[in-house]
Design a protein around this motif. Structure first.
Motif, PDB file in Angstrom:
ATOM      1  N   THR A 125       3.560   9.659   2.252  1.00  0.00           N
ATOM      2  CA  THR A 125       4.585   8.801   2.863  1.00  0.00           C
ATOM      3  C   THR A 125       4.888   9.220   4.296  1.00  0.00           C
ATOM      4  OG1 THR A 125       5.505   8.502   0.670  1.00  0.00           O
ATOM      5  CG2 THR A 125       6.917   7.867   2.501  1.00  0.00           C
ATOM      6  N   ASP A 126       4.879  10.499   4.542  1.00  0.00           N
ATOM      7  CA  ASP A 126       5.232  10.998   5.868  1.00  0.00           C
ATOM      8  C   ASP A 126       4.327  10.461   6.986  1.00  0.00           C
ATOM      9  OD1 ASP A 126       7.224  12.505   7.028  1.00  0.00           O
ATOM     10  OD2 ASP A 126       5.846  14.180   7.412  1.00  0.00           O
ATOM     11  N   VAL A 153      -1.463   1.173   0.381  1.00  0.00           N
ATOM     12  CA  VAL A 153      -0.229   1.919   0.096  1.00  0.00           C
ATOM     13  C   VAL A 153      -0.029   2.086  -1.412  1.00  0.00           C
ATOM     14  CG1 VAL A 153       0.901   1.024   2.181  1.00  0.00           C
ATOM     15  CG2 VAL A 153       1.264  -0.143  -0.008  1.00  0.00           C
ATOM     16  N   GLU A 154       0.755   3.104  -1.749  1.00  0.00           N
ATOM     17  CA  GLU A 154       1.197   3.251  -3.139  1.00  0.00           C
ATOM     18  C   GLU A 154       2.507   2.489  -3.358  1.00  0.00           C
ATOM     19  OE1 GLU A 154      -0.690   4.453  -5.255  1.00  0.00           O
ATOM     20  OE2 GLU A 154      -1.829   6.145  -4.462  1.00  0.00           O
ATOM     21  N   ARG A 155       3.418   2.584  -2.373  1.00  0.00           N
ATOM     22  CA  ARG A 155       4.788   2.100  -2.606  1.00  0.00           C
ATOM     23  C   ARG A 155       5.166   0.953  -1.683  1.00  0.00           C
ATOM     24  NH1 ARG A 155       6.732   8.238  -2.103  1.00  0.00           N
ATOM     25  NH2 ARG A 155       6.228   8.898  -4.220  1.00  0.00           N
ATOM     26  N   VAL A 156       6.063   0.105  -2.181  1.00  0.00           N
ATOM     27  CA  VAL A 156       6.566  -1.022  -1.407  1.00  0.00           C
ATOM     28  C   VAL A 156       7.185  -0.537  -0.087  1.00  0.00           C
ATOM     29  CG1 VAL A 156       8.356  -2.798  -1.377  1.00  0.00           C
ATOM     30  CG2 VAL A 156       6.913  -2.523  -3.401  1.00  0.00           C
ATOM     31  N   GLU A 157       7.930   0.546  -0.149  1.00  0.00           N
ATOM     32  CA  GLU A 157       8.611   1.018   1.071  1.00  0.00           C
ATOM     33  C   GLU A 157       7.597   1.471   2.126  1.00  0.00           C
ATOM     34  OE1 GLU A 157       9.744   1.386  -1.948  1.00  0.00           O
ATOM     35  OE2 GLU A 157      11.563   0.214  -1.621  1.00  0.00           O
ATOM     36  N   GLU A 158       6.464   2.022   1.686  1.00  0.00           N
ATOM     37  CA  GLU A 158       5.427   2.404   2.652  1.00  0.00           C
ATOM     38  C   GLU A 158       4.862   1.156   3.332  1.00  0.00           C
ATOM     39  OE1 GLU A 158       3.937   6.375   0.168  1.00  0.00           O
ATOM     40  OE2 GLU A 158       2.880   4.472  -0.049  1.00  0.00           O
ATOM     41  N   ALA A 159       4.718   0.100   2.558  1.00  0.00           N
ATOM     42  CA  ALA A 159       4.209  -1.156   3.129  1.00  0.00           C
ATOM     43  C   ALA A 159       5.192  -1.690   4.166  1.00  0.00           C
ATOM     44  CB  ALA A 159       4.003  -2.187   2.015  1.00  0.00           C
ATOM     45  N   LEU A 160       6.462  -1.669   3.828  1.00  0.00           N
ATOM     46  CA  LEU A 160       7.478  -2.182   4.764  1.00  0.00           C
ATOM     47  C   LEU A 160       7.487  -1.362   6.044  1.00  0.00           C
ATOM     48  CD1 LEU A 160      10.298  -2.891   2.169  1.00  0.00           C
ATOM     49  CD2 LEU A 160       9.141  -4.600   3.589  1.00  0.00           C
ATOM     50  N   VAL A 171      -2.268  -5.098   4.478  1.00  0.00           N
ATOM     51  CA  VAL A 171      -1.719  -4.127   3.526  1.00  0.00           C
ATOM     52  C   VAL A 171      -2.402  -4.360   2.185  1.00  0.00           C
ATOM     53  CG1 VAL A 171       0.320  -3.451   2.193  1.00  0.00           C
ATOM     54  CG2 VAL A 171       0.532  -3.877   4.649  1.00  0.00           C
ATOM     55  N   GLN A 172      -2.917  -3.279   1.630  1.00  0.00           N
ATOM     56  CA  GLN A 172      -3.476  -3.354   0.282  1.00  0.00           C
ATOM     57  C   GLN A 172      -2.473  -2.695  -0.670  1.00  0.00           C
ATOM     58  OE1 GLN A 172      -7.000  -1.346  -2.288  1.00  0.00           O
ATOM     59  NE2 GLN A 172      -7.663  -2.133  -0.305  1.00  0.00           N
ATOM     60  N   ILE A 173      -2.124  -3.402  -1.734  1.00  0.00           N
ATOM     61  CA  ILE A 173      -1.066  -2.911  -2.623  1.00  0.00           C
ATOM     62  C   ILE A 173      -1.382  -3.346  -4.052  1.00  0.00           C
ATOM     63  CG2 ILE A 173       0.415  -4.979  -2.268  1.00  0.00           C
ATOM     64  CD1 ILE A 173       2.812  -2.918  -2.132  1.00  0.00           C
ATOM     65  N   ILE A 174      -0.916  -2.563  -5.032  1.00  0.00           N
ATOM     66  CA  ILE A 174      -1.125  -2.966  -6.425  1.00  0.00           C
ATOM     67  C   ILE A 174      -0.195  -4.133  -6.725  1.00  0.00           C
ATOM     68  CG2 ILE A 174      -0.990  -2.287  -8.848  1.00  0.00           C
ATOM     69  CD1 ILE A 174      -1.725   0.541  -8.053  1.00  0.00           C
ATOM     70  N   HIS A 324       9.469  -0.606 -12.887  1.00  0.00           N
ATOM     71  CA  HIS A 324       9.833  -1.382 -11.701  1.00  0.00           C
ATOM     72  C   HIS A 324      10.221  -0.508 -10.500  1.00  0.00           C
ATOM     73  CE1 HIS A 324      10.725  -5.252  -9.852  1.00  0.00           C
ATOM     74  NE2 HIS A 324      11.782  -4.700  -9.310  1.00  0.00           N
ATOM     75  N   GLN A 325      11.004   0.522 -10.734  1.00  0.00           N
ATOM     76  CA  GLN A 325      11.499   1.315  -9.601  1.00  0.00           C
ATOM     77  C   GLN A 325      10.556   2.440  -9.177  1.00  0.00           C
ATOM     78  OE1 GLN A 325      13.749   0.147  -7.914  1.00  0.00           O
ATOM     79  NE2 GLN A 325      14.814  -1.238  -9.301  1.00  0.00           N
ATOM     80  N   ARG A 326       9.427   2.582  -9.845  1.00  0.00           N
ATOM     81  CA  ARG A 326       8.568   3.746  -9.545  1.00  0.00           C
ATOM     82  C   ARG A 326       7.749   3.597  -8.277  1.00  0.00           C
ATOM     83  NH1 ARG A 326       8.762   7.551 -13.299  1.00  0.00           N
ATOM     84  NH2 ARG A 326       9.502   6.873 -15.343  1.00  0.00           N
ATOM     85  N   TRP A 327       7.343   2.365  -7.993  1.00  0.00           N
ATOM     86  CA  TRP A 327       6.498   2.187  -6.809  1.00  0.00           C
ATOM     87  C   TRP A 327       7.085   1.155  -5.874  1.00  0.00           C
ATOM     88  CZ3 TRP A 327       4.208   3.131 -11.630  1.00  0.00           C
ATOM     89  CH2 TRP A 327       3.438   4.302 -11.705  1.00  0.00           C
TER      90      TRP A 327
END
Ligand SMILES: NC(=O)c1ccc[n+]([C@@H]2O[C@H](COP(=O)([O-])OP(=O)(O)OC[C@H]3O[C@@H](n4cnc5c(N)ncnc54)[C@H](OP(=O)(O)O)[C@@H]3O)[C@@H](O)[C@H]2O)c1
Length: 327
Positions: A125-126, A153-160, A171-174, A324-327
């Protein structure tokens, strides 16, 4: 096959594209002859975009794609990734020197002098909080080594966070029926900025194909055996992070929703394509028959509203609590 704009790249790519992880490795034994047949089948079906990475079989996946490009005349766009060869895998490692070296290797494997699309490969994330990482990518574009760049990315916040950098194009995301959170927060922002979205793990590592059972066995070198609980990499990459038995139970319920003429993989893929924000799903396939079945999802009719609502209900009841809140 239908095509969609890949964000601001100017490219139109097949809405069902090809995920080339399995043909590289980590999914049990694969045969290069069969992998080549699967790649050719994809192009026959209208696929013009392939997602790979330098680490998929340490260049094996990229080299098979280079061979495909030699054997075909159609335009085939390739998205590869860099970063996962770092050991240890740290944000510090995402520097200009390392990225340049990884990209040179991918250029060699893919037998080209410029990569179509380079994605950071799920960095810590960093790394998203270091503008110098994206500055290094800008310089690689200036040098002509890469045409466009994006992130996986792994997480929604990283995408944002990633799409705050103006030259991030994709952005590639699950995203699949077990992973709804990207549609809540991220898609709206991505559409506003015309970001291309690659929906990965669209079949939840095969769970959503409907063929897996409690008795299914996986080889020791298949991540569905060795990464069930995130032992080797993020647990979300294997079965989307859904507990295996929970996933099987949800799939059994979804089976009852199948519209006439759909197979289970096509249902899962067509569900993804119901979201206009998504550019393409990138199902992995090791065999031509799988590829053909998956590509046909593009030509299936839209899913009825009742099916969309029923999927949402199954998600809310069976998946949301744990996931839901994990990624
Ligand atoms: N960190 C990252 O950036 C990252 C991580 C994961 C994936 N990805 C990308 O996303 C792509 C897709 O994700 P994924 O490969 O992990 O998972 P996936 O597409 O959800 O599942 C692929 C697997 O499902 C099975 N399958 C595919 N089509 C089928 C069909 N029609 N019928 C029955 N089974 C079928 C195949 O496995 P079996 O035949 O062996 O059962 C196949 O290997 C990858 O190839 C890669 O390009 C990127």
């Amino acid at each position: 096959m239908h095509y969609r704009d890949l964000g601001r790249t100017g490219w139109k790519v097949s809405e069902i594209s090809f995920g080339a992880w399995a043909i590289g490795g980590s999914w049990g034994s694969v045969d290069d002859g069969e992998s080549m047949a699967a790649l050719h089948k994809a192009v026959d079906c209208g696929v013009n975009f392939i997602d790979t990475a330098d680490v998929y079989g340490m260049g094996r996946s990229e080299r098979l794609i280079a061979r495909l490009k030699r054997e075909r005349t159609e335009q085939i766009l390739v998205a590869t990734k860099a970063g996962r060869r770092l050991s240890p895998h740290t944000a510090d490692g995402y520097n200009a020197q390392n990225l340049t070296a990884f990209i040179e290797d991918s250029l060699r494997n893919l037998a080209t002098d410029s990569l179509d699309l380079l994605q950071l490969h799920c960095p810590p994330t960093d790394a998203y909080y270091r503008p110098e990482v994206f500055g290094a990518l800008d310089r690689l574009v200036e040098q002509g080594k890469i045409r466009h760049y994006g992130v996986s990315v792994e997480r929604v916040e990283e995408a944002l966070k990633a799409i705050e950098y103006p030259n991030v194009k994709t952005v590639q995301i699950i995203f699949n029926v077990f992973r709804l959170r990207p549609a809540c927060l991220f898609f709206e922002q991505a559409v506003r900025k015309r970001i291309g979205i690659l929906a990965r793990v669209p079949l939840a590592s095969g769970l959503l194909s409907g063929k897996l059972t409690r008795q299914s066995q996986f080889a020791s070198d298949d991540h569905r055996q060795f990464n069930r609980h995130g032992e080797a990499f993020d647990a979300g990459e294997t079965f989307s992070g859904v507990a295996y038995e929970t996933g099987l139970a949800a799939v059994e319920e979804m089976r009852n929703l199948l519209p006439a003429g759909f197979t289970m993989p096509q249902f899962a893929l067509r569900w993804i394509l119901m979201f206009d924000a998504v550019t393409c799903a990138i199902p992995g396939g090791k065999r031509p028959s799988q590829v053909e079945e998956n590509c046909a999802a593009s030509d299936r009719p839209p899913l009825p509203e009742e099916a969309m609502a029923a999927i949402r209900r199954i998600y809310d009841e069976k998946i949301r609590g744990d996931l839901h809140q994990r990624w």
